[in-house]
Design a protein around this motif. Structure first.
Motif, PDB file in Angstrom:
ATOM      1  N   ARG A   1      34.178  71.510  45.358  1.00 21.43           N
ATOM      2  CA  ARG A   1      35.551  71.037  45.533  1.00 21.43           C
ATOM      3  C   ARG A   1      35.671  70.346  46.884  1.00 21.43           C
ATOM      4  NH1 ARG A   1      40.616  75.070  44.136  1.00 21.43           N
ATOM      5  NH2 ARG A   1      42.247  73.485  43.959  1.00 21.43           N
ATOM      6  N   ASN A   2      36.427  69.249  46.933  1.00 20.57           N
ATOM      7  CA  ASN A   2      36.719  68.547  48.182  1.00 20.57           C
ATOM      8  C   ASN A   2      38.182  68.776  48.534  1.00 20.57           C
ATOM      9  OD1 ASN A   2      34.146  67.601  48.030  1.00 20.57           O
ATOM     10  ND2 ASN A   2      34.678  65.436  47.807  1.00 20.57           N
ATOM     11  N   ILE A   3      38.408  69.206  49.775  1.00 17.81           N
ATOM     12  CA  ILE A   3      39.788  69.401  50.220  1.00 17.81           C
ATOM     13  C   ILE A   3      40.004  68.608  51.497  1.00 17.81           C
ATOM     14  CG2 ILE A   3      39.996  71.685  49.170  1.00 17.81           C
ATOM     15  CD1 ILE A   3      39.555  72.873  51.963  1.00 17.81           C
ATOM     16  N   GLY A   4      41.254  68.320  51.788  1.00 18.45           N
ATOM     17  CA  GLY A   4      41.573  67.533  52.967  1.00 18.45           C
ATOM     18  C   GLY A   4      42.935  67.886  53.520  1.00 18.45           C
ATOM     19  N   ILE A   5      43.241  67.324  54.679  1.00 20.13           N
ATOM     20  CA  ILE A   5      44.536  67.523  55.345  1.00 20.13           C
ATOM     21  C   ILE A   5      45.371  66.267  55.122  1.00 20.13           C
ATOM     22  CG2 ILE A   5      45.687  68.115  57.498  1.00 20.13           C
ATOM     23  CD1 ILE A   5      43.586  70.174  56.618  1.00 20.13           C
ATOM     24  N   PRO A   6      46.569  66.389  54.572  1.00 19.99           N
ATOM     25  CA  PRO A   6      47.404  65.191  54.400  1.00 19.99           C
ATOM     26  C   PRO A   6      47.806  64.606  55.749  1.00 19.99           C
ATOM     27  CG  PRO A   6      48.656  67.201  53.916  1.00 19.99           C
ATOM     28  CD  PRO A   6      47.236  67.616  54.088  1.00 19.99           C
ATOM     29  N   LEU A   7      47.628  63.282  55.896  1.00 20.77           N
ATOM     30  CA  LEU A   7      47.886  62.616  57.171  1.00 20.77           C
ATOM     31  C   LEU A   7      48.894  61.485  56.995  1.00 20.77           C
ATOM     32  CD1 LEU A   7      44.180  62.216  58.412  1.00 20.77           C
ATOM     33  CD2 LEU A   7      45.762  64.078  58.933  1.00 20.77           C
ATOM     34  N   ALA A   8      49.554  61.162  58.090  1.00 21.73           N
ATOM     35  CA  ALA A   8      50.408  59.978  58.092  1.00 21.73           C
ATOM     36  C   ALA A   8      49.547  58.746  57.838  1.00 21.73           C
ATOM     37  CB  ALA A   8      51.126  59.850  59.440  1.00 21.73           C
TER      38      ALA A   8
END
Length: 256
Positions: free
Chosen positions: A224-231
């Motif tokens: 699974r790939n996860i990330g941090i939502p960014l502007a």
């Protein structure tokens, strides 16, 4: 022991990673105090004009731990400037690296550092790991050593308290597979971590350098790939910041 020219040169070589001695340099009263309590200090060096109460306390701790104590003038510590800061409290500590199997015997979860080259970032990630109950670190080839001077300084000595292993990416991937630990990759563009929920049992969270990103070995191992939502105008986050955000959300169960 006297902090003369020969000992200064020896300590500088150890600090630069150019010595055959399996030792690392640790600075600062608080970090050295913790290392003495952990039993990993092999030599303690103190400035002669150190505040008496602090110097007496550290000498007493060293005596209880049967650690030899050396002395030096302020100028001796200053002459090591550029490699070692002249704080007046310095210890030579043992290499605490373990095997992959030993790290996986901890409770988990675990962090996989994949080519994280900046020692300050590695030290900051170690502090995040300690703060959020990470069981151990898997330090891949190409990553800065958690016990290097700058990384150890950035971790405030916490790298001496968290189990970690050095290995290649392929070796780490194989160990994750054989121990049946799921790997999640933390990278820009991954699934919003805030929508994921808590981490599954036995999770290995992999993080790479801000520029190059993750290696092929991590991408192949990750389920699974996860990330941090960014502007929209921000391309990426510092690795340690991203790990801190993800760990606070995913590993909160480990803090209960």
């Amino acid at each position: 022991m006297i902090l003369g020219r020969a000992q200064r040169a020896r300590i500088q070589q150890i600090a630069k990673g150019r010595s055959d001695e399996p030792l690392h340099v640790l600075e600062g009263a608080r970090a050295v105090r913790d290392a003495l309590d952990a039993g990993v200090v092999r030599e303690l060096w103190l400035r002669r004009d150190l505040e008496p109460a602090l110097g007496g306390e550290l000498r007493a701790r060293a005596q209880r731990a049967e650690v030899p104590v050396g002395d030096g003038d302020a100028k001796d510590f200053e002459r090591m400037g550029g490699t070692v800061s002249p704080q007046g409290v310095l210890a030579l500590v043992a290499d605490t690296a373990a095997t992959l199997e030993a790290v996986f015997r901890t409770a988990g979860p675990w962090l996989w550092l994949d080519g994280l080259q900046d020692p300050g970032n590695v030290g900051a990630v170690v502090r995040v790991a300690a703060a959020f109950g990470v069981g151990g670190l898997l330090v891949g080839s190409g990553s800065a050593d958690p016990l290097g001077l700058k990384a150890l300084r950035a971790s405030a000595g916490l790298a001496l308290t968290i189990p970690f292993a050095r290995a290649s990416a392929d070796e780490i991937a194989a160990a994750c597979t054989s121990n049946e630990h799921p790997v999640w990759a933390l990278e820009v563009g991954g699934e919003d971590v805030l929508a994921v929920g808590e981490a599954p049992s036995g999770l290995v969270l992999a993080v790479g350098a801000e520029g190059p990103g993750l290696s092929d070995a991590v991408r192949e191992a990750a389920s699974r790939n996860i990330g941090i939502p960014l502007a929209s105008h921000v391309e990426s986050l510092n690795a340690a910041v991203a790990v801190g955000i993800a760990a606070a959300w995913l590993f909160r169960k480990a803090l209960r």
